[in-house]
Write an enzyme that holds these catalytic residues in place. Structure first.
Site, PDB file in Angstrom:
ATOM      1  N   TYR A 162      -3.914  -7.878  14.814  1.00 23.02           N
ATOM      2  CA  TYR A 162      -5.170  -7.802  15.582  1.00 23.02           C
ATOM      3  C   TYR A 162      -6.081  -9.021  15.405  1.00 23.02           C
ATOM      4  CZ  TYR A 162      -4.432  -3.010  17.346  1.00 23.02           C
ATOM      5  OH  TYR A 162      -3.966  -1.893  18.019  1.00 23.02           O
ATOM      6  N   GLY A 197       3.738  -4.311  11.050  1.00 22.82           N
ATOM      7  CA  GLY A 197       2.811  -4.503   9.932  1.00 22.82           C
ATOM      8  C   GLY A 197       2.764  -3.322   8.984  1.00 22.82           C
ATOM      9  N   GLY A 238      -4.121  -8.583  10.558  1.00 19.98           N
ATOM     10  CA  GLY A 238      -2.761  -9.023  10.869  1.00 19.98           C
ATOM     11  C   GLY A 238      -2.618  -9.269  12.363  1.00 19.98           C
ATOM     12  N   ASP A 243       1.476  -0.442   9.462  1.00 25.03           N
ATOM     13  CA  ASP A 243       1.779   0.793  10.200  1.00 25.03           C
ATOM     14  C   ASP A 243       3.284   1.094  10.108  1.00 25.03           C
ATOM     15  OD1 ASP A 243       1.567   2.950  11.912  1.00 25.03           O
ATOM     16  OD2 ASP A 243       0.988   1.784  13.680  1.00 25.03           O
ATOM     17  N   ILE A 281       0.821  -1.219   0.000  1.00 25.62           N
ATOM     18  CA  ILE A 281       0.000   0.000   0.000  1.00 25.62           C
ATOM     19  C   ILE A 281       0.857   1.273   0.000  1.00 25.62           C
ATOM     20  CG2 ILE A 281      -0.320   0.287   2.492  1.00 25.62           C
ATOM     21  CD1 ILE A 281      -3.350   0.798   1.809  1.00 25.62           C
TER      22      ILE A 281
HETATM   23  N1  AR6 Z   1       0.650  -3.079   2.267  1.00 25.38           N
HETATM   24  C1  AR6 Z   1      -0.588  -3.621   2.366  1.00 25.38           C
HETATM   25  N2  AR6 Z   1      -0.949  -4.454   3.355  1.00 25.38           N
HETATM   26  C2  AR6 Z   1      -0.029  -4.769   4.284  1.00 25.38           C
HETATM   27  C3  AR6 Z   1       1.281  -4.248   4.261  1.00 25.38           C
HETATM   28  C4  AR6 Z   1       1.613  -3.373   3.201  1.00 25.38           C
HETATM   29  N3  AR6 Z   1       2.822  -2.834   3.086  1.00 25.38           N
HETATM   30  N4  AR6 Z   1       1.947  -4.749   5.332  1.00 25.38           N
HETATM   31  C5  AR6 Z   1       1.107  -5.565   6.001  1.00 25.38           C
HETATM   32  N5  AR6 Z   1      -0.092  -5.578   5.363  1.00 25.38           N
HETATM   33  P1  AR6 Z   1      -1.451  -5.287  10.475  1.00 25.38           P
HETATM   34  P2  AR6 Z   1      -3.766  -4.854  12.242  1.00 25.38           P
HETATM   35  C6  AR6 Z   1      -1.333  -6.315   5.716  1.00 25.38           C
HETATM   36  O1  AR6 Z   1      -0.863  -6.273  11.430  1.00 25.38           O
HETATM   37  O2  AR6 Z   1      -4.100  -6.296  12.188  1.00 25.38           O
HETATM   38  C7  AR6 Z   1       0.552  -2.669  14.013  1.00 25.38           C
HETATM   39  O3  AR6 Z   1       1.635  -2.979  14.811  1.00 25.38           O
HETATM   40  C8  AR6 Z   1      -1.210  -7.494   6.631  1.00 25.38           C
HETATM   41  O4  AR6 Z   1      -0.808  -8.661   5.908  1.00 25.38           O
HETATM   42  O5  AR6 Z   1      -0.543  -4.316   9.822  1.00 25.38           O
HETATM   43  O6  AR6 Z   1      -4.858  -3.855  12.065  1.00 25.38           O
HETATM   44  C9  AR6 Z   1      -0.198  -1.446  14.512  1.00 25.38           C
HETATM   45  O7  AR6 Z   1       0.656  -0.511  15.099  1.00 25.38           O
HETATM   46  C10 AR6 Z   1      -2.634  -7.626   7.126  1.00 25.38           C
HETATM   47  O8  AR6 Z   1      -3.436  -8.341   6.191  1.00 25.38           O
HETATM   48  O9  AR6 Z   1      -2.621  -4.414  11.187  1.00 25.38           O
HETATM   49  C11 AR6 Z   1      -1.142  -2.038  15.492  1.00 25.38           C
HETATM   50  O10 AR6 Z   1      -0.521  -2.219  16.755  1.00 25.38           O
HETATM   51  C12 AR6 Z   1      -3.133  -6.174   7.156  1.00 25.38           C
HETATM   52  O11 AR6 Z   1      -2.164  -5.425   6.418  1.00 25.38           O
HETATM   53  C13 AR6 Z   1      -1.488  -3.373  14.909  1.00 25.38           C
HETATM   54  O12 AR6 Z   1      -0.386  -3.734  14.086  1.00 25.38           O
HETATM   55  C14 AR6 Z   1      -3.254  -5.607   8.542  1.00 25.38           C
HETATM   56  O13 AR6 Z   1      -2.208  -6.132   9.365  1.00 25.38           O
HETATM   57  C15 AR6 Z   1      -2.724  -3.322  14.046  1.00 25.38           C
HETATM   58  O14 AR6 Z   1      -3.056  -4.623  13.630  1.00 25.38           O
END
Ligand code: AR6
Length: 183
Positions: A133, A38, A131, A40, A17
């Site tokens: 969460y 992740g 991810g 973020d 993204i």
């Molecule tokens: N582009 C698109 N999607 C992505 C990318 C990327 N570069 N990287 C990961 N994903 P997560 P959450 C996907 O864990 O579950 C953080 O530490 C990933 O595969 O990023 O909402 C925050 O600070 C998954 O499908 O977010 C919070 O503490 C999706 O993005 C916590 O994680 C969301 O995964 C939030 O957890």
């Protein structure tokens, strides 16, 4: 790279993204707004320190106790191709009985509302909460697609919504379980 359109305004694809060329990308943040792992972590790394500076300012002025789950705020995109980042906090999955679907719906709704209020026309979402969460990706796809469909039906300011799934498995799950109702 697989991708699929739903109607003329919704695109689902695989990718990173942080590389999207849209007016705003949405960050799956945590209440601290201070970054994390992740998506973020990837957004803060790619966008640089200007994003964190604005997040700190938002914490000081608007949300001293942190951004509540389901709410959204907007900052610069820093060095990203996207001019803005919309930060929202998804629900932590606790089995589905703690209002998780409604909280996740609000993440999409409030992000789109904030984008429209800021005159933005194109926005990209990750699969919020799926991810760290722990939200089941199939159920999250249903909630996300319904929320976006409802919003687009009642608001014509947003011209394009892109779902960026991280990898082909996440893409396939999303495509299989989404329920878009858009034209
Ligand atoms: N582009 C698109 N999607 C992505 C990318 C990327 N570069 N990287 C990961 N994903 P997560 P959450 C996907 O864990 O579950 C953080 O530490 C990933 O595969 O990023 O909402 C925050 O600070 C998954 O499908 O977010 C919070 O503490 C999706 O993005 C916590 O994680 C969301 O995964 C939030 O957890």
């Amino acid at each position: 790279m697989p991708e699929r359109w739903f109607g003329t305004r919704v695109l689902v694809k695989t990718g990173d993204i942080t590389q999207e060329e849209v007016d705003a990308i949405v960050n799956a943040a945590n209440p601290s707004l201070m970054g994390g792992g992740g998506v973020d972590g990837a957004i803060h790394r790619a966008g640089g320190p200007a994003i964190l500076e604005e997040c700190k300012q938002i914490r000081r002025t608007q949300y001293p106790n942190g951004l509540p789950t389901g709410e959204a705020v907007i900052t610069t995109g820093g060095n990203l191709k996207a001019k803005h980042v919309i930060h929202t906090v998804g629900p932590v999955w606790k089995g589905g009985t703690q209002n998780e679907p409604e909280l996740l719906r609000r993440c999409y709704w409030n992000s789109l509302k904030l984008a429209a209020e800021n005159g933005l026309k194109t926005i990209a979402f990750p699969a919020i909460s799926t991810g760290v969460y722990g939200y089941p990706p199939d159920q999250a796809a249903q909630v996300a697609s319904r929320a976006v469909s409802e919003f687009l039906k009642q608001d014509d300011r947003i011209e394009r919504v892109v779902f960026v799934l991280f990898g082909e498995e996440a893409y396939r799950t999303f495509i299989e379980h989404c329920e878009f109702d858009v034209t």
